[in-house]
Design an enzyme around this catalytic site. Structure first.
Site, short mmCIF file in Angstrom:
data_model
loop_
_atom_site.label_atom_id
_atom_site.label_comp_id
_atom_site.label_asym_id
_atom_site.label_seq_id
_atom_site.Cartn_x
_atom_site.Cartn_y
_atom_site.Cartn_z
N TYR A 410 0.84 -1.21 0.00
CA TYR A 410 0.00 0.00 0.00
C TYR A 410 0.87 1.26 0.00
O TYR A 410 2.07 1.19 0.11
CB TYR A 410 -1.06 -0.01 1.10
CG TYR A 410 -0.66 -0.12 2.56
CD1 TYR A 410 0.57 0.26 3.05
CD2 TYR A 410 -1.59 -0.60 3.49
CE1 TYR A 410 0.88 0.19 4.40
CE2 TYR A 410 -1.30 -0.68 4.85
CZ TYR A 410 -0.06 -0.28 5.28
OH TYR A 410 0.24 -0.36 6.61
N GLU A 411 0.18 2.40 -0.17
CA GLU A 411 0.88 3.69 -0.36
C GLU A 411 1.81 3.66 -1.56
O GLU A 411 2.94 4.17 -1.51
CB GLU A 411 1.63 4.10 0.90
CG GLU A 411 0.76 4.53 2.04
CD GLU A 411 -0.31 5.50 1.62
OE1 GLU A 411 -0.08 6.30 0.70
OE2 GLU A 411 -1.41 5.43 2.19
N GLY A 412 1.36 3.05 -2.63
CA GLY A 412 2.19 2.88 -3.82
C GLY A 412 3.02 1.64 -3.63
O GLY A 412 3.79 1.54 -2.66
#
Ligand code: FAD
Length: 553
Positions: A410-412
């Site tokens: 997550y978060e890229g």
């Protein structure tokens, strides 16, 4: 089986090193120490015992509402009573106005102690940062006190089934209704999409306005509260919560927006730009999650290998820690924790100083990538050091692996961060020069402290990094080498971090351990960088595998 214990002295040491002699707004070393002592007592006493509950009980969906483990409720009340939600929020909004460095250190502690609960606590911090940077004064006046006081929590609603890494495919629609906006669409994987800690959630939603152009430039940012001021629910429904390999205490929700009332932040088409403040804050925070989780893995390993006896040692049965191969694993964990913490805190110090340096974007990605990989590696090593017991639930090192695994996604995803670094960020003027200058400055610090060998290694690594950078910049197809380039970049930053740590070893809480770890970094870990550099200069692409990898007919 042990709970996380805040490594307070190590955290304070790393913070003070990162601040150095800079005058940062809101930073006062005495205040920081005293606040962090309180924070550590709270985290160790109230939050750390919840980690097991988070894993075993998890979140449930009952009659359309999310229920978190009952013990989370009492802990959240204590969190609010202590003023912790508003630690870094301005005093005009009821916060304490303390430095973001202190809030960052607190976040590391919370994540190490209970990642599942930390997810719910950290999003409002990024949300407040976003409101401060982007929202109108009226929006700030309305929402900041509610978030700073802990009355409301927040989410980030980006992902849709067809739009994960590629947000240009977002379809959720926002239509004007004369008073404001109405949102229609479906978002998936929303962390904290509903909860019973406060029952009230402010959703930060990326959506497309009716006339908007396709792609990223057509996205706008909206605030959609879960309920109105009169207590009526807004049109937002929790359709399901996902079953996951870890992070059970954090509800990952599928949300339907059924004409939900919302207000826009900024102007139409500015959504991604505005959301970036939230995403970047969360990315640094995910890096800190990595440090906290790696610390938990390392602490459990340290305790175990100093207690269990196997094999022959001098004068009888040896403790595990007496075997060099076990020492190798433990030193690797310590190196990852110390280096990752230093990278994150130096980045936070640059952010707090209001630096406009293009290095901030780059180091946000590097910290996110390095510290999340560090957490996963530290958890793997913890399992290995525990032998068969590591595979069992009893020592909770397998939980660290299950919980931390998502941080690289997550978060890229880490792959997207590597691609962004290699294809875009490294082309920005001043980035390569700034990164080189920082690594050379760390070499000078090492030389000044008598570590000429470290200075020489850093000079060599920096030269190889510059060669690799030239090859990557000239390469029109970086997909095959992007991961190696990110790992090489992270290695240089890690080497610089350890050079600085070793130079300050005299002031460290445990100078002997720090020096042993620094030597291990030099002799065992940095050599990996050479392999990554070779991949980068080879400019290899994987086009040759195109046919081989198609699904067989
Ligand atoms: C527990 C959990 C919590 C989450 N919390 C939130 C949240 O609060 N809010 C929210 O909006 N989302 C959230 N997410 C979603 C998360 O951010 C996405 O899963 C992530 O962005 C990846 O998207 P995807 O799953 O669609 O994977 P995909 O985009 O399909 O990617 C799959 C793989 O392909 C690679 N890939 C994709 N595109 C490219 C490319 N162009 N070049 C090279 N490689 C590529 C990726 O790196 C990855 O390895 C959460 C997810 C989970 C599991």
């Amino acid at each position: 089986m042990i709970d996380y214990r805040t490594p307070l002295a190590d955290i304070v040491f790393a913070l003070e090193q990162a601040v150095g002699d800079r005058a940062l707004p809101g930073w006062d070393a005495e205040v920081a120490r005293s606040v962090l002592e309180h924070a550590a007592r709270f985290v160790d006493g109230v939050i750390a015992p919840l980690d097991l509950v988070s894993d075993r009980e998890g979140a449930r969906l009952e009659a359309g509402r999310v229920r978190l483990p009952a013990a989370f409720g009492a802990a959240y009340q204590a969190y609010c009573a202590g003023g912790w939600p508003g630690l870094a929020a301005g005093e005009d909004y009821g916060g304490q106005g303390l430095s973001g460095m202190i809030a960052g250190a607190f976040s590391e502690m919370l994540a190490g102690a209970c990642h599942g609960l930390h997810m719910s606590l950290s999003l409002p911090q990024g949300a407040m940062r976003t409101l401060r940077a982007n929202a109108s004064p009226a929006q700030q006046a309305r929402w900041m006190p509610r978030l700073a006081g802990g009355e409301w929590l927040a989410t980030m609603c980006l992902t849709e089934p067809q739009a994960g890494s590629d947000l240009s495919l977002v379809r959720t629609l926002a239509r004007p209704d004369g008073k404001g906006w109405r949102i229609e669409g479906s978002k998936i994987f929303v962390s904290g999409g509903d909860q019973d800690l406060t029952g009230k959630t402010l959703h930060f939603v990326l959506a497309r306005t009716p006339e908007a152009q396709p792609g990223l430039k057509g996205l706008s940012l909206f605030l959609a509260p879960s309920e109105h001021d009169d207590g009526r629910r807004n049109g937002i429904e929790v359709l399901r919560i996902e079953e996951k390999m870890g992070l059970h205490g954090s509800p990952t929700c599928q949300l339907a927006f059924n004409g939900a009332e919302a207000e826009m932040v900024g102007a139409p088409g500015e959504g991604l730009k505005r959301m970036f403040a939230l995403m970047n804050a969360q990315r640094v925070d995910v890096g800190l999650q990595g440090v906290g989780l790696a610390t938990a893995a390392m602490q459990r390993t340290l305790a175990y290998v100093n207690g269990r006896r196997q094999g022959r040692g001098i004068g009888g049965t040896a403790l595990l820690v007496e075997h060099d191969d076990v020492r190798r694993m433990l030193l690797t964990q310590m190196a990852l924790v110390g280096g990752g913490r230093t990278l994150c805190y130096r980045l936070l110090a640059d952010i707090e100083a209001g630096s406009e340096s293009p290095l901030i974007d780059m180091m946000t990605s590097v910290c996110k990538f390095f510290c999340t990989e560090a957490a996963i590696s530290a958890a793997q090593l913890a399992i290995q050091c525990h032998g068969g017991y590591g595979y069992l639930a009893e020592y909770r090192v397998e939980q660290v692996l299950r919980d931390s695994r998502i941080t690289a996604i997550y978060e890229g995803t880490n792959g997207i961060h590597a691609m962004t670094l290699a294809s875009r960020v490294i082309h920005v003027d001043g980035v390569a020069e700034g990164f080189t200058a920082d690594a050379m400055a760390a070499g000078a610090v090492a030389a000044g402290a008598g570590r000429v060998d470290t200075a020489r290694i850093l000079a060599d690594l920096t030269a190889r990094w510059n060669e690799a950078t030239a090859a990557v910049r000239a390469n029109p197809r970086v997909g095959g080498v992007a991961d190696a380039y990110m790992r090489l970049t992270a290695m240089v930053a890690f080497a610089a971090a350890w050079a600085r740590l070793e130079a300050a070893a005299g002031q460290a809480p445990n100078p002997e351990r720090l020096r042993a770890t620094a030597r291990f970094v030099r002799e065992f870990m940095l050599v990996e960088a050479g392999a990554y550099a070779e991949i980068c200069v080879s400019s290899a692409d994987l086009g040759y595998a195109a046919n081989a990898l198609r699904e067989a007919p």
